[in-house]
Design an enzyme around this catalytic site. Structure first.
Site, PDB file in Angstrom:
ATOM      1  CG  ASP A  69      29.118  34.828  38.179  1.00 35.02           C
ATOM      2  OD1 ASP A  69      29.396  34.758  39.379  1.00 35.02           O
ATOM      3  OD2 ASP A  69      28.251  35.599  37.712  1.00 35.02           O
ATOM      4  CD  GLU A 119      27.963  31.887  41.905  1.00 29.55           C
ATOM      5  OE1 GLU A 119      27.906  32.543  42.963  1.00 29.55           O
ATOM      6  OE2 GLU A 119      27.671  32.360  40.791  1.00 29.55           O
TER       7      GLU A 119
END
Length: 351
Positions: free
Chosen positions: A96, A125
């Site tokens: 993330d 990400e």
């Protein structure tokens, strides 16, 4: 597995008793605010302080930023990741908010994990919709850098943006997809980009096409036949529409929960339209799994004509020809411009 090195939640037990005073970048009372611009991070002309704002600022006031320059924090995060891999047996991580992590730490973290598990994959990400700014995050990047980022895979928000311009807009042109893919030379390994039409953070593709099943199918066909590793959000297989906010786009899949009034895991529990979409998706996935050129074959494409986008996926002697008709009308496509790629073909079969 979804994993987060960048931050924790404000209710984490550490907040009441930090292991060291500098465990976080700042404190809940005093910290750098969110700075969601990422172009500065790889900009050779960017000011040093501006670069630091992205990695030292808290993602939000409710997400305390971990200080990976603290050696104990860094070692903890690496050991924690290895523990999860060993405990769960996973073979990949989606990391993330990758750009906001301390750059030297994230390179060390990636390398340590991949040295330990050489067949493992990590997708960062990186929510940047321009391939020029995306490419520097991939391992082996051609761009100037102090050290290699070590990251094998990236979320392909560049192609996502092109998909939205081509399919979500009823008058959108398929050339957006073509033009995006012409920039694959920027990436060391474009086949290891994770492609998507939607995810848990953006509006669902069925919402974006305003419920138009034909455009939905066209988008899904392109996703599952072009290069990259396709990601499908739960519920896309039945055309879940969601809504403009996180609550609705992340709504529960119907079925499997107490008091659900229907079970869309079964054919009987789905509507006729949902079954049509389900069967279409299932067929596409079966085709992709059956024909290896669609998984790892080289992409060779041609500039669209009259919104007809022609491309091949080739692996060895096996070739898959795909034609995406983004024109509002049916049309015949002349294969003469592509016959040099079909020279050795003795038989064509509609799969």
């Amino acid at each position: 597995m979804d994993h987060v090195n960048n931050h924790i939640g404000i209710n984490h037990l550490w907040i009441k008793s930090l292991p060291t005073p500098d465990w976080l970048n700042g404190t809940p009372e005093t910290h750098a605010k969110a700075f969601h611009s990422k172009s500065e991070l790889n900009d050779v002309n960017s000011d040093t302080v501006m670069k630091q704002k992205a990695t030292l600022g808290w993602f939000s006031d409710y997400m305390p930023d971990l200080n990976q320059q603290n050696l104990f924090v860094a070692n903890y995060l690496i050991q924690n990741t290895i523990w999860w891999i060993e405990f769960s047996g996973i073979d990949g991580i989606r990391e993330d908010t990758f750009p906001y992590i301390d750059p030297e730490f994230r390179a060390r973290w990636c390398k340590t994990i991949l040295d330990e598990y050489p067949r493992f994959n990590i997708v960062g990400e990186v929510w940047i919709q321009d391939p020029v700014y995306l490419a520097p995050y991939q391992r082996g990047s051609f761009f100037p850098k102090k050290f290699d980022p070590q990251l094998p895979a990236i979320t392909d928000f560049g192609l996502f943006d092109a998909f939205m311009k081509a399919f979500a807009d009823s008058n959108g042109s398929i050339e957006h997809v073509f033009n995006c893919l012409t920039k694959d030379f920027l990436f060391p390994d474009p086949s290891n980009l994770v492609t998507h039409l939607d995810n848990h953070d953006v509006r669902r593709i069925m919402y974006n096409v305003h419920g138009n099943v034909k455009r939905f199918k066209l988008a899904l066909m392109t996703l599952l036949t072009t290069r990259g590793i396709p990601q499908i959000l739960y519920g896309t297989e039945i055309g879940m529409k969601g809504g403009p906010d996180h609550g609705r786009l992340r709504a529960d899949f119907p079925g499997g929960f107490p008091n659900d009034h229907r079970d869309a895991f079964t054919e009987e529990g789905r509507t006729p339209e949902e079954n049509d979409i389900f069967n279409f998706t299932k067929q596409l996935l079966h085709i992709r799994r059956t024909y290896k050129p669609l998984q790892t074959g080289k992409l060779i494409h041609f500039k669209p004509e009259r919104e007809a986008y022609v491309y091949f996926r080739e692996l060895g002697s096996e070739k898959i020809l795909v034609i995406i008709n983004n024109n509002k009308e049916k049309q015949a496509v002349n294969l003469t411009p592509f016959e040099h790629r079909l020279r050795d073909v003795v038989r064509m079969r509609n799969i």
